[in-house]
Write an enzyme that holds these catalytic residues in place. Structure first.
Site, mmCIF file in Angstrom:
data_model
loop_
_atom_site.group_PDB
_atom_site.id
_atom_site.type_symbol
_atom_site.label_atom_id
_atom_site.label_comp_id
_atom_site.label_asym_id
_atom_site.label_seq_id
_atom_site.Cartn_x
_atom_site.Cartn_y
_atom_site.Cartn_z
ATOM 1 N N ASP A 263 55.493 40.494 36.897
ATOM 2 C CA ASP A 263 54.480 39.268 37.388
ATOM 3 C C ASP A 263 55.190 38.266 38.262
ATOM 4 O O ASP A 263 56.409 38.172 38.171
ATOM 5 C CB ASP A 263 53.991 38.571 36.142
ATOM 6 C CG ASP A 263 52.729 37.888 36.548
ATOM 7 O OD1 ASP A 263 51.685 38.287 35.974
ATOM 8 O OD2 ASP A 263 52.727 36.877 37.326
ATOM 9 N N ASP A 309 46.104 43.932 37.376
ATOM 10 C CA ASP A 309 44.999 42.880 36.919
ATOM 11 C C ASP A 309 45.259 41.669 37.783
ATOM 12 O O ASP A 309 45.842 40.758 37.412
ATOM 13 C CB ASP A 309 45.853 42.727 35.542
ATOM 14 C CG ASP A 309 44.603 42.047 34.596
ATOM 15 O OD1 ASP A 309 43.426 41.784 35.045
ATOM 16 O OD2 ASP A 309 44.871 41.586 33.383
ATOM 17 N N CYS A 362 38.797 40.064 36.152
ATOM 18 C CA CYS A 362 37.782 39.370 35.239
ATOM 19 C C CYS A 362 36.856 38.549 35.960
ATOM 20 O O CYS A 362 36.522 37.444 35.751
ATOM 21 C CB CYS A 362 38.487 38.662 34.136
ATOM 22 S SG CYS A 362 39.760 37.316 34.581
#
Length: 431
Positions: A263, A309, A362
């Protein structure tokens, strides 16, 4: 604290939010620190009142004719909690710690409460400036879809197949939680939200400590399953964060093959190490960037599946974070779009011929979903979009086709259609 005193406290917290424009969690924490007499149940109930008020901020203000903290709370009690004017009036006695009595106008507004004729952004409780984007994805379903985002989210659990033989075994071990099986994910258990907004202390359950279950929204579970990660593959979780989808991928791969979790924000990776141990995961390498350097450069052109993501506005999580909707600004959307372009380009360099990028957000905004992928396809024409039906079939989830909304480059999950948070999933395959 009495119910009336809790209403007063919620009005006070909303006033703080209006004055200081900060996350609701921060305002609630500060209120609790300055009112130490309030017990845990009091604080939970006040938080529930605040979050429900934020869920219905626009529509509550509409029926009351003003947007003050008091008006929003009163309107919420009518719209969200279904209280009649007399029940609301009983809480507003003006006695010690109770809100001031209802005015004649407030009684009239509560009695006549109706959203008939309200514009879409009021009826659906969302910022007006994103309506054009939402109309492009939802069309005539805009208002019911956005109203579904004003409801409380359940608590979903994912059963860890590395530790438990079946979902039924985990379910039978947790009868006191009142969980039911999720309707779409074959790995999920669902606990309905309680009246006061407090959920069970799942993280103190022996089954959680043993790694049998993880807290994960059913939509997130489905997004991971749609990656169709297989045992033996080489996988990069490029925006791994705390590791929720990394753990799901490891279980899908049965601890065979290799997952590289990294990340750009090293702080977000902090929880992943303990979670991997608890879940019994053995096929994950955590690659922590040092001094801003890329941690997976050595994997360029070697990877079967890159899970992205992506950083996004989080519009799809507004059931859980209703205060975030009112802090969203056009500038923050543009920042996220640039970040998405950067991470997609990085993913493209990792994928080997025949490999795939699984892109997840999302969000329900087309700018962050189909348009982000269109940008990559223009910059790197060596990818093909995997059709949604093929994507569902490869994951063994063809039955989802009657629930999800198909888009030009992927599929959209929403509270209205799937009962999950709002997730977008797409797959690109390098030729």
């Amino acid at each position: 604290m009495t119910p009336a005193a809790r209403i007063s406290a919620a009005i006070e917290v909303l006033g703080d939010l209006e004055a200081r424009r900060r996350p609701a969690a921060d305002a609630l924490k500060d209120w609790g620190l300055s009112h130490r007499f309030a017990g845990s149940k009091d604080r939970a109930t006040i938080a529930s009142l605040v979050y429900d008020s934020l869920r219905r901020k626009a529509s509550a203000a509409w029926i009351m004719g003003e947007a003050t903290p008091r008006a929003v709370v009163l309107g919420m009690l009518r719209l969200q909690r279904g209280m009649d004017p007399e029940a609301v009036a009983a809480l507003c006695s003006g006695e010690r710690f109770a809100p001031e009595p209802l005015s004649a106008t407030e009684r009239e507004k509560l009695a006549a409460a109706s959203l008939e004729g309200a514009p879409a952004h009021v009826a659906g409780d969302f910022p007006e400036w994103i309506e054009p984007s939402l109309r492009r994805i939802f069309g005539e379903e805009l208002i019911p879809e956005m109203q579904a985002l004003t409801t409380r989210a359940p608590l979903d659990l994912r059963v860890n197949a590395l530790k438990v033989r079946s979902r039924e075994e985990a379910h039978d071990a947790l009868p006191h939680l009142g969980a039911i099986e999720t309707p779409l994910s074959p790995l999920g258990l669902r606990i309905a939200p309680s009246e006061d907004g407090r959920g069970p202390a799942v993280q103190s359950e022996p089954e959680f400590i043993k790694g049998w279950i993880e807290i994960q929204d059913e939509g997130s579970q489905l997004a991971a399953l749609l990656s169709a990660a297989r045992p033996g593959e080489q996988v990069v979780d490029l925006c791994a964060g705390g590791g929720g989808k990394t753990l799901a991928l490891a279980a899908m791969m049965e601890n065979h093959g290799q997952i590289y979790a990294t990340d750009g924000d090293t702080r977000r990776l902090a929880p992943i190490h303990d979670r991997l141990i608890r879940a019994g995961v053995r096929n994950v390498q955590v690659r922590t960037p040092r001094s801003g350097a890329d941690a997976v450069t050595d994997l360029n052109g070697r990877i079967d599946c890159v899970l992205v993501d992506a950083p996004c506005t989080g519009v799809g999580t507004w059931r859980r974070n209703p205060d975030a909707k009112w802090r969203l600004r056009p500038g923050s959307l543009e920042v996220r779009r640039k970040e998405q372009a950067t991470v997609l380009d990085r993913a493209a360099s990792l994928v080997k011929p025949g490999g795939r990028i699984v892109y997840i957000t999302c969000s329900i905004l087309p700018e962050e979903n189909d348009e982000a992928l269109e940008g990559l396809l223009q910059r790197d024409p060596g990818f093909d979009v995997v059709k949604a039906d093929e994507l569902l079939a490869s994951a063994g989830l063809s039955t989802l086709s009657s629930f999800v909304r198909m888009t030009s480059h992927g599929l959209q999950l929403t509270p209205g259609r799937t009962g999950t948070d709002g997730f977008f999933v797409s797959c690109l395959r390098r030729r």
